[in-house]
Enzyme design. Structure first.
Site, PDB file in Angstrom:
ATOM      1  N   GLU A  93       0.796  -0.927   0.044  1.00 55.37           N
ATOM      2  CA  GLU A  93      -0.053   0.087  -0.118  1.00 55.37           C
ATOM      3  C   GLU A  93       0.850   1.296   0.108  1.00 55.37           C
ATOM      4  OE1 GLU A  93      -3.001  -0.592  -0.612  1.00 55.37           O
ATOM      5  OE2 GLU A  93      -2.738  -2.776  -0.234  1.00 55.37           O
TER       6      GLU A  93
ATOM      7  N   HIS B   5      -7.124  -3.769  -0.607  1.00 60.65           N
ATOM      8  CA  HIS B   5      -6.183  -2.588  -0.176  1.00 60.65           C
ATOM      9  C   HIS B   5      -5.754  -2.562   1.340  1.00 60.65           C
ATOM     10  CE1 HIS B   5      -7.794  -1.001  -4.095  1.00 60.65           C
ATOM     11  NE2 HIS B   5      -8.818  -0.670  -3.827  1.00 60.65           N
TER      12      HIS B   5
ATOM     13  N   ASP C 250      -4.536  -8.491   0.418  1.00 59.52           N
ATOM     14  CA  ASP C 250      -4.262  -8.578  -1.093  1.00 59.52           C
ATOM     15  C   ASP C 250      -3.197  -9.713  -1.380  1.00 59.52           C
ATOM     16  OD1 ASP C 250      -5.849  -6.490  -1.728  1.00 59.52           O
ATOM     17  OD2 ASP C 250      -4.277  -4.874  -1.689  1.00 59.52           O
TER      18      ASP C 250
END
Ligand code: DCM
Ligand code: MG
Length: 265
Positions: free
Chosen positions: A32, A192, A197
């Site tokens: 991220e 996210h 993920d």
């Protein structure tokens, strides 16, 4: 007799060499970040490492979660503000990270990464969705700009799962991670978030393991360092990575060869 000995020893040599050259650790990576505008900094990093044997076993038993995994998840102060859209989707802001006492991407983090990778059996291959355009160059820049990063001495192969799924399943409507997970397993997840993920990517890979593994093995020709060279030699702002609207989907996930790279340092 002599012939037999020669031929059996040459077979066993080539088999063991073959075995040695095969990827032994698959490390699913997700970042991220502060957003889509250069300079992009990491706000969260997840590495999920699974041994080849566990990937093979998981697929054979139809289990999508191997028992043995190593995980490293780190939240990181990016030193610059997080773009509003990125903050909205990730729930991470610079002030939140700082108020939680998270350090910047420093030498200590490099050492943690180095220690993590050293625990994995080699050869090691990093797998990231759209990694060629986004995760690999961003991670490479973060690591190799710190000159004393020991990770530079490690041999880390890289394979982009977005390219893999495009090649292996050419008729899918969308190759976004969320869409692939939804169309494959029928459920949504905590997207996210770096760990979720990366886990989603691992599950998708297990689900298509026979074909995807071959693609990873044949296409993991670049090393993590190579992405730093690319990022140093090109100029200009990083444009777009991933987006949720259809236009971006078309541009970024369906026709990578058309036009400029979505992620161009
Ligand atoms: N990102 C963004 N806007 C989007 C999608 C992604 O700014 N619409 C940036 C911020 C995310 C990073 O990309 O932290 C990684 O995306 P993902 O969560 O898909 O791995
Ligand atoms: Mg993510």
């Amino acid at each position: 007799m002599a012939d037999k000995t020669t031929s059996s020893s040459s077979v066993s040599t080539s088999t063991s060499r073959d075995q040695r050259d095969k990827i032994q650790s698959f490390v699913f990576l997700d970042l991220e970040t502060t957003g889509l505008i250069s300079p992009i900094q990491i706000t969260e990093l997840a590495l999920i490492s699974v041994h080849r044997k566990s990937m093979d076993d998981a697929r054979a038993r139809w289990k999508l979660t191997p028992r043995i995994v190593d995980k490293l998840v780190l939240c990181i102060d990016p030193e610059i503000e997080v773009e509003p859209d990125a903050e909205k989707i990730t729930g991470l802001s610079r002030s939140l990270l700082r108020h939680n006492g998270k350090s910047t991407f420093n030498v200590q983090i490099c050492q943690q990464l180095e220690g993590f990778f050293k625990r994995q059996e080699e050869p090691i291959c990093l797998i990231a969705h759209n990694g060629d355009q986004y995760d690999f160059p961003i991670l490479a820049r973060s690591l190799f700009e710190l000159n004393d990063s020991g990770v530079g001495n490690l041999d880390l192969m890289c394979a982009d799962s977005l390219s893999a799924f495009r090649a292996v399943y050419p008729k899918k409507g969308s190759y976004k991670l969320t869409s692939l997970l939804l169309s494959t397993f029928g459920n949504t997840y905590n997207e996210h978030t770096a760990e979720d993920d990366a886990i989603g990517l691992m599950k998708l890979s297990i689900n298509s393991w026979e074909k995807i593994r071959v693609w990873f093995e044949q296409n993991s020709t670049k090393r993590l360092q190579d992405y730093h060279t690319v990022s140093r030699s090109s100029s200009g702002a990083l444009k777009r990575k991933r987006s949720d609207d259809n236009a971006d989907e078309q541009a970024l996930f369906m026709s990578p060869s058309a036009g400029a790279h979505p992620c161009h340092f």
